[in-house]
Design an enzyme around this catalytic site. Structure first.
Site, PDB file in Angstrom:
ATOM      1  N   LYS A 143     -47.215 -34.199  26.845  1.00  0.00           N
ATOM      2  CA  LYS A 143     -48.046 -35.381  26.731  1.00  0.00           C
ATOM      3  C   LYS A 143     -49.519 -34.993  26.740  1.00  0.00           C
ATOM      4  CE  LYS A 143     -49.304 -39.397  29.379  1.00  0.00           C
ATOM      5  NZ  LYS A 143     -49.256 -40.072  30.609  1.00  0.00           N
ATOM      6  N   GLU A 191     -45.615 -24.495  33.764  1.00  0.00           N
ATOM      7  CA  GLU A 191     -45.369 -25.832  34.333  1.00  0.00           C
ATOM      8  C   GLU A 191     -43.944 -26.290  34.036  1.00  0.00           C
ATOM      9  OE1 GLU A 191     -46.903 -27.849  36.226  1.00  0.00           O
ATOM     10  OE2 GLU A 191     -49.025 -27.386  36.206  1.00  0.00           O
ATOM     11  N   CYS A 195     -45.594 -42.655  39.703  1.00  0.00           N
ATOM     12  CA  CYS A 195     -46.938 -42.166  40.005  1.00  0.00           C
ATOM     13  C   CYS A 195     -47.602 -43.102  41.000  1.00  0.00           C
ATOM     14  CB  CYS A 195     -47.788 -42.028  38.747  1.00  0.00           C
ATOM     15  SG  CYS A 195     -49.124 -40.816  38.999  1.00  0.00           S
ATOM     16  N   LYS A 231     -48.504 -32.088  31.126  1.00  0.00           N
ATOM     17  CA  LYS A 231     -49.355 -33.260  30.923  1.00  0.00           C
ATOM     18  C   LYS A 231     -50.809 -32.803  31.005  1.00  0.00           C
ATOM     19  CE  LYS A 231     -50.466 -37.812  32.782  1.00  0.00           C
ATOM     20  NZ  LYS A 231     -50.138 -38.824  33.793  1.00  0.00           N
TER      21      LYS A 231
HETATM   22  C1  PBG Z   1     -50.337 -42.180  35.049  1.00  0.00           C
HETATM   23  C2  PBG Z   1     -50.064 -42.162  33.599  1.00  0.00           C
HETATM   24  C3  PBG Z   1     -50.997 -42.104  32.553  1.00  0.00           C
HETATM   25  C4  PBG Z   1     -50.273 -42.194  31.367  1.00  0.00           C
HETATM   26  C5  PBG Z   1     -48.919 -42.276  31.718  1.00  0.00           C
HETATM   27  N1  PBG Z   1     -48.805 -42.228  33.111  1.00  0.00           N
HETATM   28  C6  PBG Z   1     -52.462 -42.081  32.565  1.00  0.00           C
HETATM   29  C7  PBG Z   1     -53.198 -41.005  33.210  1.00  0.00           C
HETATM   30  O1  PBG Z   1     -52.670 -39.952  33.580  1.00  0.00           O
HETATM   31  O2  PBG Z   1     -54.395 -41.236  33.386  1.00  0.00           O
HETATM   32  C8  PBG Z   1     -50.869 -42.212  29.992  1.00  0.00           C
HETATM   33  C9  PBG Z   1     -50.103 -42.960  28.967  1.00  0.00           C
HETATM   34  C10 PBG Z   1     -50.869 -43.323  27.747  1.00  0.00           C
HETATM   35  O3  PBG Z   1     -52.059 -43.010  27.569  1.00  0.00           O
HETATM   36  O4  PBG Z   1     -50.248 -43.968  26.890  1.00  0.00           O
HETATM   37  N2  PBG Z   1     -50.090 -41.030  35.745  1.00  0.00           N
HETATM   38 ZN    ZN Z   2     -50.974 -41.241  37.846  1.00  0.00          ZN
END
Ligand code: PBG
Ligand code: ZN
Length: 318
Positions: A240, A225, A110, A187
């Site tokens: 997630k 998705e 990311c 997600k």
């Molecule tokens: C970033 C990412 C996030 C998480 C995993 N990768 C945070 C977000 O999307 O803001 C969350 C993981 C967690 O809360 O344990 N893309």
């Molecule tokens: Zn991110």
């Protein structure tokens, strides 16, 4: 059938084993650094040598995999740190694969940790909105740099449309056809990510992630998705957060039958830790029951900050 432990065990339908555990680790530059994350007791930002120590401890107890997040020294508007050859994640991957070749190393792909604005893609200057298509190239470049460092599996978490295809195409082109993609397919834009953003220093500086992460109200869209990511070449998919989305997890496993991961996110971990610290719940019992619910719902793998503890508890047995 409930009369004795041995009989109960014999008829037990679902069992949680260490084989499904994935431990998240936060890497940052330095040496002998263990910076505690206030909202996540037991979780630290770690320098690469300490990442190795944590991974060794987990692996010795039977945790087969870790997923790495990076906190760079400098952030900018093109997330340079995300795909730097000697970036923090790239360094951590190299060290882990050298010292623990049998540990599966997964990387979160990311841009948010590396962008000065904290968003998961390129932001349009005027509109202040994340731009889907221009972000794809940077995401693919990031995944490629992880592959070049020797990662076993890449896991894109940005939620841009088309990123699995972009990553797959570039990896295939550069001789990484064998590197699997675990996509964060469903997600949701969740308040449960709060503590993670402290850990990864990735809080958006303006706005929120609702223009690219999913609306918690939608489940049919989650199926679309997942279908899209699988069609683009994802090998495994993720739901997630986990606990508040067990229905989604169940549907994804039922409808697609692919290896499915559940991410028990930071807020889920912190809630258990906080209540346990007050003596209101039994941390071990609640953690195990919660992870079992994810298995029952259909998870093949569970990403959890408790992975090392859980593996230890499983060793001790009942
Ligand atoms: C970033 C990412 C996030 C998480 C995993 N990768 C945070 C977000 O999307 O803001 C969350 C993981 C967690 O809360 O344990 N893309
Ligand atoms: Zn991110």
């Amino acid at each position: 059938m409930r009369q004795s432990p041995v009989l109960r065990r014999m008829v037990q339908q679902n069992r949680f084993t260490a084989d499904s555990l994935i431990l998240p680790l936060f890497a940052r530059f330095g040496k002998k650094l263990r910076q505690p994350v206030g909202s996540m007791p037991g979780v630290f930002q770690l320098s690469p040598d300490e990442v190795l120590k944590e991974a060794e401890k987990a692996h010795a107890l039977g945790v087969p995999a870790v997923i790495l997040f990076g906190i760079p020294d400098k952030k900018d508007e093109k997330a340079s740190g995300a795909y730097a050859t000697n970036g923090i994640v790239q360094q951590a991957v190299k060290l882990l694969k050298k010292e623990l070749p049998n540990l599966l190393v997964i990387t979160d792909v990311c841009l948010c940790e590396y962008m000065s604005h904290g968003h998961c893609g390129i932001v349009h200057k005027g509109r202040g909105q994340v731009q889907n298509d221009p972000s794809l190239q940077l995401l693919a470049r990031t995944a490629l740099s992880h592959a070049e460092a020797g990662v076993d599996i890449v896991a894109p978490s940005d939620m841009m449309d088309g990123r699995v295809a972009a990553i797959r195409t570039l990896l295939d082109d550069r001789n990484y056809a064998d590197t699997p993609i675990l996509s964060y397919a469903a997600k949701f834009a969740s308040a449960y990510y709060g503590p993670f953003r402290e850990a990864a220093e990735s809080t958006p500086q303006f706005g929120d992630r609702r223009s690219y992460q999913m609306d918690p109200a939608n489940s049919d869209e989650a199926m679309r998705e997942v279908a899209m990511d699988l069609q683009e070449g994802a090998d495994m998919v993720m739901v997630k957060p986990a606990l508040a989305y067990l229905d989604i997890l169940h549907r994804v496993k039922e409808e697609f039958g692919y290896p499915t991961a559940a991410y028990a996110v930071s807020g889920e971990y912190s809630m258990i830790k906080a209540a346990a610290a007050k003596g209101w719940i039994d941390e071990r019992a609640v953690t195990m029951e919660t992870l079992l619910s994810m298995k029952r719902a259909g998870a093949d793998m569970v990403i959890t900050y408790s992975a090392t503890d859980v593996a230890g508890w499983l060793r001790e047995g009942r």
